[in-house]
Scaffold this active site. Structure first.
Site, PDB file in Angstrom:
ATOM      1  N   TRP A 324      51.898  -2.213 -29.191  1.00 50.11           N
ATOM      2  CA  TRP A 324      50.887  -3.074 -29.805  1.00 50.11           C
ATOM      3  C   TRP A 324      51.540  -4.235 -30.541  1.00 50.11           C
ATOM      4  O   TRP A 324      51.020  -5.349 -30.553  1.00 50.11           O
ATOM      5  CB  TRP A 324      50.029  -2.255 -30.779  1.00 50.11           C
ATOM      6  CG  TRP A 324      48.983  -3.058 -31.498  1.00 50.11           C
ATOM      7  CD1 TRP A 324      47.693  -3.279 -31.098  1.00 50.11           C
ATOM      8  CD2 TRP A 324      49.141  -3.753 -32.752  1.00 50.11           C
ATOM      9  NE1 TRP A 324      47.033  -4.057 -32.021  1.00 50.11           N
ATOM     10  CE2 TRP A 324      47.892  -4.363 -33.040  1.00 50.11           C
ATOM     11  CE3 TRP A 324      50.179  -3.908 -33.648  1.00 50.11           C
ATOM     12  CZ2 TRP A 324      47.689  -5.119 -34.195  1.00 50.11           C
ATOM     13  CZ3 TRP A 324      49.981  -4.668 -34.792  1.00 50.11           C
ATOM     14  CH2 TRP A 324      48.748  -5.259 -35.057  1.00 50.11           C
ATOM     15  N   HIS A 325      52.706  -3.976 -31.140  1.00 46.32           N
ATOM     16  CA  HIS A 325      53.359  -5.002 -31.943  1.00 46.32           C
ATOM     17  C   HIS A 325      53.961  -6.120 -31.099  1.00 46.32           C
ATOM     18  O   HIS A 325      54.185  -7.221 -31.616  1.00 46.32           O
ATOM     19  CB  HIS A 325      54.452  -4.379 -32.821  1.00 46.32           C
ATOM     20  CG  HIS A 325      53.912  -3.720 -34.051  1.00 46.32           C
ATOM     21  ND1 HIS A 325      53.446  -2.424 -34.053  1.00 46.32           N
ATOM     22  CD2 HIS A 325      53.765  -4.176 -35.317  1.00 46.32           C
ATOM     23  CE1 HIS A 325      53.036  -2.121 -35.281  1.00 46.32           C
ATOM     24  NE2 HIS A 325      53.202  -3.166 -36.055  1.00 46.32           N
ATOM     25  N   GLY A 326      54.236  -5.869 -29.845  1.00 43.89           N
ATOM     26  CA  GLY A 326      54.798  -6.962 -29.053  1.00 43.89           C
ATOM     27  C   GLY A 326      55.195  -6.528 -27.659  1.00 43.89           C
ATOM     28  O   GLY A 326      55.444  -5.351 -27.395  1.00 43.89           O
TER      29      GLY A 326
END
Length: 472
Positions: A324-326
């Site tokens: 989700w973060h990248g």
């Protein structure tokens, strides 16, 4: 439009003034919030307004039909429309190139030479946040936890509410949406706490995060030429950069919402004073960690099943959280590291305990806090580095160089300057743990004036303005 920009300094008071002039007209107030939010978002890139409007309309009408439909199969079909629409938009704009590049690299390893074209895709600001916010709405209706709204303006304002639109907190419809459907009266105490939160958030961002960023960028870019002490400090600086950056944004968002009569959830609770990783994740990015708990971990079976399945569920949550973060394997690896250190807490049953820290602490607790912070800092190296290989090379040099002399960096500063600033910041937060933020309590005016002074002084030296989490 950045929270720490002149444009927002002009935008916010203007919105505040017009908004409260409309205080006896709820529908007009909500419509004004919607227009202001769309304008705020359009300042980033007006073309992506189409996406947020499309996502809003899909979930609004799906929610209404879910409430009308009683047939389980048709209800699942409607929920699938919402999930597929939102995740497809997120997947295309955020992960298309990542999956294509990963697939091409994998096929080349096994001897196949397959070519796929990547696209020059611009990531819409905030898509990871408002996608999860609208998804929780339709899922909660499907689970019959809430009833859908028939007020399109209120729902659209809920989805696009400008204080938390681009980087959270990720609000639940059960908490935020009802606030759009009732009259809001100006409250001086609420407004004052909002202003104080904004000031503290600006301190975290401008004084701590942006100054740390100057050191972090220099150290991570030139890590091959630096000694162990500088590399250790680089990891510590990044820990405070990302904390000051994201917690600062959250506090400004919560404060801005309070000026308009809204209450958003707390997103950070002094996370670096946690005694283990389980406690850390109940204090760090709380809106996201609770979202994954409620909409991924528990539906998978949570901890109600066998220990092996519980470990599986935790691993899935952390890996998805990393992704989700990248769109980079470094984020997935970062999530795996947290899972690796979190899972052993299951066996000693210390993953569920969370007691608010006090100012006085026993030496044993101090060691736990220190050990947890060191683990977090080591994991942040993978989060910050461009590749996994670079991360391991950074760690290797950090542990093998064994030179602990203070170095003068190419940015014409000594590390000692930043170290003093961080020690001051840690001290302020340590003695403020029983409060939402340090300005509250006695001597509010003096503390507010002092923090504003720091913002003005260190803002001159600050060279970074973007918020890290805008890229997620």
């Amino acid at each position: 439009m950045l929270f720490n920009s002149i444009s927002y300094l002009l935008f916010s008071p203007l919105v505040f003034t017009i908004y409260w002039l409309l205080k006896k007209k709820l529908n007009i107030q909500n419509l004004f919030i919607l227009i202001a939010s769309y304008f705020f978002y359009a300042c980033w890139d007006y073309r992506f307004l189409v996406l947020i409007i499309f996502s809003t309309l899909v979930d609004f009408f799906v929610g209404i039909q879910l409430n009308k439909q009683k047939t389980p199969g048709k209800r699942r079909y409607l929920l699938a429309i919402s999930i597929f629409t939102n995740l497809s938009l997120l997947g295309f704009f955020k992960y298309y190139n990542f999956f294509i590049d990963s697939w091409v690299e994998f096929t080349s390893i096994i001897g196949l030479n397959i070519n796929f074209n990547t696209l020059n895709i611009i990531l819409p600001v905030g898509i990871s946040f408002y996608t999860f916010q609208t998804l929780s709405y339709t899922i909660d209706i499907y689970k019959q936890r809430i009833k859908p709204t028939k007020d399109l303006i209120a729902f659209s304002a809920f989805v696009s509410f400008f204080p938390q639109l681009v980087a959270g907190p990720i609000e639940r419809a059960s908490s935020l949406l009802p606030q759009f459907k009732k009259m809001r009266n100006f409250n001086f105490i609420q407004a004052r706490s909002g202003i104080e939160l904004i000031i503290w958030g600006l301190f975290q961002k401008i004084v701590i995060a942006d100054n740390c960023a100057t050191y972090v960028n220099t150290i991570f870019t030139n890590y091959e030429n630096l000694n162990s002490l500088s590399l250790i400090l680089g990891a510590v600086y990044f820990a405070f950069q990302i904390y000051g950056d994201f917690a600062g944004y959250s506090n400004i968002a919560i404060g801005s919402a309070r000026l308009l009569g809204f209450d958003l959830m707390q997103n950070f609770n002094y996370p670096y004073f946690s005694k283990n990783l389980g406690e850390f994740w109940r204090r760090w990015h709380i809106s996201l960690s609770t979202w994954f708990r409620d909409y991924v971990f528990i539906p998978l079976g949570g901890s109600r099943l066998s220990r092996n399945k519980t470990i599986r569920n935790i691993s899935i949550v952390f890996l998805i959280s990393g992704l989700w973060h990248g769109a980079n394997w470094t984020f997935i690896f970062w999530g795996a590291i947290h899972a690796l250190f979190y899972i052993p807490l299951l066996f000693v049953k210390k993953n569920t305990h969370h007691s608010r820290s006090s100012i006085s602490v026993h030496f044993k607790d101090f060691l736990k806090i220190s050990g947890t912070f060191i683990t977090i800092c080591l994991a942040w190296i993978f989060f910050r580095s461009p590749t996994i290989n670079t991360s391991f090379d950074y760690l290797k040099r950090m542990f093998t160089n064994m030179n602990f002399q203070l170095q003068y960096l190419t940015i014409e500063r000594y590390n000692i300057e930043m170290m003093i600033l961080i020690i001051l910041f840690v001290g302020i937060e340590w003695f403020s743990q029983q409060k939402e933020q340090p300005i509250y309590g006695k001597y509010r005016l003096l503390k507010t004036t002092s923090i504003l002074f720091f913002i003005l002084v260190f803002g001159v030296y600050s060279e970074h303005s973007d918020f890290i989490y805008f890229q997620f």
